[in-house]
Design an enzyme around this catalytic site. Structure first.
Site, mmCIF file in Angstrom:
data_model
loop_
_atom_site.group_PDB
_atom_site.id
_atom_site.type_symbol
_atom_site.label_atom_id
_atom_site.label_comp_id
_atom_site.label_asym_id
_atom_site.label_seq_id
_atom_site.Cartn_x
_atom_site.Cartn_y
_atom_site.Cartn_z
ATOM 1 N N GLY A 56 0.861 -1.175 0.000
ATOM 2 C CA GLY A 56 0.000 0.000 0.000
ATOM 3 C C GLY A 56 0.894 1.219 0.000
ATOM 4 O O GLY A 56 1.810 1.331 0.826
ATOM 5 N N ARG A 98 10.936 -1.259 -4.806
ATOM 6 C CA ARG A 98 9.724 -1.250 -5.650
ATOM 7 C C ARG A 98 9.801 -0.069 -6.609
ATOM 8 O O ARG A 98 10.063 1.050 -6.176
ATOM 9 C CB ARG A 98 8.455 -1.092 -4.795
ATOM 10 N N ASP A 246 -1.219 4.193 -6.664
ATOM 11 C CA ASP A 246 0.213 4.180 -6.366
ATOM 12 C C ASP A 246 0.936 5.353 -7.005
ATOM 13 O O ASP A 246 2.009 5.728 -6.555
ATOM 14 C CB ASP A 246 0.829 2.859 -6.824
#
EC number: 5.3.1.23
Length: 364
Positions: A56, A98, A246
């Site tokens: 998240g 990420r 995101d």
């Protein structure tokens, strides 16, 4: 006899400064098992972000802030120059975990800016300033989510049906969630929303996490497979779609969990408004359009065998497994931020949101 703890009674992301640890709920174990991880090395923190043990966008940002503070805390250096050289390496390492979630880079850059702004201080003082900044980032996330929830509530009415995809809930943030903030605030105020949660293939965040946390809270939630969203919308059971994100590009294109663009396309067909719940930290005005957003590709095994006792696809078959897709701005009715709701044309309204943010900062 003590009551059984709900998943909402645990902090998603926390700092245990005494033990120099980032403390998280291991979300890969939910809902079968509530396992609390205490991560003390940079490798452990990097791995937790990469493997989605913490996930998240907002939660990743908080974890990154705490993680880089813990890295700074361990640095042995007599001079600021030596300290900052090691700090920068630690920042670059965590940033590689990420590629898509902009909050990861936002939080690390914010911590980096604080470190650079205090180059005249002693190393010990800089470490304490970084500690306070990491705590502030978490506290701000709670405020941001609540504000998003308040604005979202103005778009719906008691008894409405809401649909969400993936998990932009409390498990994705420090508290309240983004897409679920209105649901939790509505629950407190007797709105009696009826929520549909997409299961969200292939990692099942909707089934494992959203359905779990909403059910635990007492909210009326119904789990559906991803390919059932058209049916519930056609039936008139959904009045609005709330999803997280995101990354938001300057033109309002939005990257969110794979499948979000399908939900948005179907919603447009049935005249159901789609709202993106986006902290300003996820809005990237330096990214012009969704075409410029790097989409992370995940391992094939997540599709072919991750949830099965026996492999469910032919051995050797090709798999395309993008983690996110981009929802085009013309499918989005509004982008809900902590400073208000942006509407088309987003190239203008998102700038106005940031102007409000700067004005609020100046007023403080």
């Amino acid at each position: 006899m003590s009551e059984k703890k709900s998943i909402l009674d645990y902090e998603t992301v926390a700092l245990d400064d005494a033990k120099s640890a980032l403390v998280i709920i291991d979300q890969t174990q939910l809902p079968y098992k509530t396992e609390i991880l205490s991560l003390t090395t940079q490798k452990e923190i990097w791995t937790a972000i990469y493997l989605l043990q913490v996930r998240g966008a907002p939660a990743i940002g908080v974890a990154a802030a705490i993680g880089i503070y813990l890295a700074a805390k361990e640095i042995k250096a007599d001079t600021y120059e030596d300290f900052y050289a090691q700090f920068k390496k630690a920042k670059e390492y965590l940033a590689s975990a990420r590629p898509t979630a902009v909050n990861l880079f936002w939080a690390l850059n914010r911590m980096d800016d604080v470190a650079k702004a205090n180059s005249d201080k002693t190393v010990a003082e800089v470490k304490e300033i970084l500690h306070k900044e990491a705590v502030a980032i978490k506290e701000e996330d709670i405020w941001v989510c609540k504000q998003i929830g308040e604005y979202a509530l103005t778009l719906v009415k008691p008894g409405d049906g809401l649909l969400t995809h993936c998990n932009a809930g409390q498990l994705a943030t420090a508290k309240y969630g983004t897409a679920t903030a209105a649901m939790y605030l509505g629950q407190e105020r007797g709105y009696n929303f009826k929520v549909f949660a997409d299961e969200t293939r292939p990692l099942l965040q909707g089934a494992r996490l959203t359905a779990y946390e909403l059910h635990e809270s007492g909210i009326d939630v119904t789990l559906i497979c991803d390919n059932m969203s058209a049916t519930v919308m056609k039936n008139g059971w959904v009045n609005a779609v709330f999803v997280g994100c995101d990354r938001v590009a300057a033109n309002g294109d939005t990257a969110n969990k794979i499948g979000t663009s399908v939900v948005a396309t179907v919603a447009k067909r049935y005249n159901v408004p789609v709202y993106i719940c986006a902290p300003t930290s996820t809005i990237d005005l330096n990214t012009k359009t969704g075409a410029d957003i790097h989409i992370e590709l995940r391992p094939a095994e997540e599709v072919t065998e991750m949830w099965y006792s026996n492999r469910m696809a032919p051995a050797g078959v090709k798999v395309f497994n993008p983690c996110f897709d981009v929802t085009d701005n013309d499918l989005i009715a509004g982008i809900i931020t902590e400073y208000g709701i942006a509407r088309a044309p987003y190239s203008e309204s998102l700038k106005e949101i940031f102007a409000k943010k700067e004005a609020a900062k100046a007023a403080r």
